[in-house]
Write a protein that holds these residues in place. Sequence first.
Motif, PDB file in Angstrom:
ATOM      1  N   GLU A  36      -8.062 -43.191  21.134  1.00 52.96           N
ATOM      2  CA  GLU A  36      -7.769 -41.767  21.317  1.00 52.96           C
ATOM      3  C   GLU A  36      -7.603 -41.042  19.981  1.00 52.96           C
ATOM      4  O   GLU A  36      -8.192 -39.976  19.761  1.00 52.96           O
ATOM      5  N   THR A  39     -10.955 -40.920  18.218  1.00 50.52           N
ATOM      6  CA  THR A  39     -11.830 -39.899  18.808  1.00 50.52           C
ATOM      7  C   THR A  39     -11.413 -38.503  18.372  1.00 50.52           C
ATOM      8  O   THR A  39     -12.260 -37.668  18.024  1.00 50.52           O
ATOM      9  N   ASP A  40     -10.107 -38.232  18.381  1.00 47.02           N
ATOM     10  CA  ASP A  40      -9.617 -36.918  17.951  1.00 47.02           C
ATOM     11  C   ASP A  40     -10.008 -36.633  16.499  1.00 47.02           C
ATOM     12  O   ASP A  40     -10.391 -35.508  16.152  1.00 47.02           O
ATOM     13  N   PHE A  43     -13.739 -35.914  16.333  1.00 47.01           N
ATOM     14  CA  PHE A  43     -13.978 -34.610  16.952  1.00 47.01           C
ATOM     15  C   PHE A  43     -13.638 -33.488  15.974  1.00 47.01           C
ATOM     16  O   PHE A  43     -14.413 -32.535  15.813  1.00 47.01           O
ATOM     17  N   GLN A  54     -19.231 -33.457  22.158  1.00 41.29           N
ATOM     18  CA  GLN A  54     -18.952 -33.607  23.577  1.00 41.29           C
ATOM     19  C   GLN A  54     -18.235 -34.939  23.804  1.00 41.29           C
ATOM     20  O   GLN A  54     -18.777 -35.997  23.504  1.00 41.29           O
ATOM     21  N   ARG A  55     -17.014 -34.873  24.304  1.00 41.31           N
ATOM     22  CA  ARG A  55     -16.250 -36.098  24.560  1.00 41.31           C
ATOM     23  C   ARG A  55     -16.805 -36.834  25.769  1.00 41.31           C
ATOM     24  O   ARG A  55     -17.222 -36.224  26.755  1.00 41.31           O
ATOM     25  N   GLU A  57     -15.900 -39.486  28.917  1.00 42.64           N
ATOM     26  CA  GLU A  57     -14.709 -39.703  29.735  1.00 42.64           C
ATOM     27  C   GLU A  57     -13.855 -40.794  29.095  1.00 42.64           C
ATOM     28  O   GLU A  57     -14.344 -41.885  28.818  1.00 42.64           O
ATOM     29  N   THR A  59     -12.541 -42.139  25.972  1.00 47.35           N
ATOM     30  CA  THR A  59     -12.637 -42.073  24.516  1.00 47.35           C
ATOM     31  C   THR A  59     -14.101 -42.070  24.084  1.00 47.35           C
ATOM     32  O   THR A  59     -14.993 -42.416  24.845  1.00 47.35           O
ATOM     33  N   LEU A  61     -17.338 -39.965  21.731  1.00 44.04           N
ATOM     34  CA  LEU A  61     -17.987 -38.658  21.829  1.00 44.04           C
ATOM     35  C   LEU A  61     -19.407 -38.747  21.287  1.00 44.04           C
ATOM     36  O   LEU A  61     -19.784 -39.712  20.624  1.00 44.04           O
TER      37      LEU A  61
END
Length: 388
Positions: A36, A39-40, A43, A54-55, A57, A59, A61
Motif C-alpha cells: 500500500e 503504491t501510494d 502514484f 490508474q490503481r 484493485e 495494490t 497501478l
Amino acid sequence: MTLHETIARAVETVTPDLIELRRDLHAFPELSWQEERTTDLVFAWMDKLGLSPQRFEGTGLSVDIGPTGGPIVALRADLDALPILDTTQDPWRSKNPGVAHACGHDVHVSALIGAATALAEADRTVGLPTRVRLIFQPAEEVMPGGALRLLSDGALAGVSRIFALHCDPSLDVGRVGIREGAITGASDQIHVVLNGRGGHTSRPHLTEDLTFALGSLITQLPAVLSRRFDPRAGASLVWGQVSAGNAANVIPAVGELKGTLRMLDAAAWHDAEHLVRGIIADIVEPFGVGVDLTYTRGVPPVVNDFSVTERLRAAVATALGPEGVASTAQSLGGEDFAWYVETLPGTMARLGTRTPGGPTYDLHQGNLRVDERAIAVGALVLANAAIA
C-alpha cells in the motif's frame, strides 16, 4: 536534441532522486498484496510527472505515456518484498522486522520510475513514437503470482509487447544479461502431510512408523522423479522444511514436508502434478500411513520472444554501448512474468547489480546488497526498450 539524448539526460538528472527513492523503498518493504505505501509512493511520483496513474484493485497501478492509438509497449516492475530478515547494516536497512527487499524489487521499481520520468520528458519535448504502459505489479513473490490477476483484469489490453528487468547480483553493474528462449524455470510448491496412529519407539510394529515413511519420501521422491522425467527437463525437487515429533522415544502421529519442484521444460511442467501424486502414493503405501498432498501450481518458464529480445539487445547497446550486452544462462528460478509472455511477445533480461571486483551476493538472502548505479542503468535500458 534527439529522443535518445533526451532520455539519457533526463535519467542523469533524476538519478540522485532515484537512489533516495530506492533507499526509502528498501527501508519500508511490504509483503505481497500489502504494497500500500509503495503504491501510494509510485502514484504520487506519476502524478507529479503530470501523468494519470490508474490503481489496480488492492495494490499496484499502471500508467500510460505517449500518443493514443496504435499498439502499446509495456514495461513491468514488481513491488513486493520477501518475509526475510534484513541483515545488512546499511542506514536504509529494513525498518519492518522480518521483511526485506532481498530480491531487488526496490531497484526494479526505482528503475521503472526513472524510465517513466525520462519518457514523460521525451514525450513533452520531442514526442514518443508509440504509447508506453508502465505496470507496477503486486505480488510477484507468491504463487501463482499477481500477474495472473492483472491479466484477468485486462491491465495489458492493447499491449503488443512487454519488457522487464530482474536484478542479477552475479553480473557486474553496467551490463545486462540477454537470452533468447527460456530464461527461468517452472516452479511449483509441494506440501505433504503424513498421519498415523503414532506410538512408542519400542513397538513400531504396532504403529504406522510415520518418521520412517517421511524419511523414505524425502529421499525416494527426488530419486524416482529423476527417472520418470526426461533428463532434458532439468527437474529438481528440493525440500526446504521437514518436521515431525517432539521426543526421541515417541513415534509421532503427524509429520510434514515442504519443498519446491523446479524444471526447465514447460511441457514436463504441465504433467508434473499428476506424476508427483502417483509416486507419493506408491512410496508411502507399504507403511500404512495416511497422506495429504497440497500441490501448488506455480509458474511456467519465462520464454523470451526472439524478435522482442533482439529489440532489447539493440536498446541495451544504444543505452550502454556494445560492451553492456552480456549473455546469460537459463536458471531454475521462478518468475510470474512468465504469464505475460504466454499471452503476448515479451522478454526479460538480467540487470547487473554487482560492483566490479566486489562480493557476489545471492537473491532471497537477507544480506543482499546492490550497486545503486544499476538503477540508472535499468532506467536507461527500459526507456530505450520502449522506443526500440
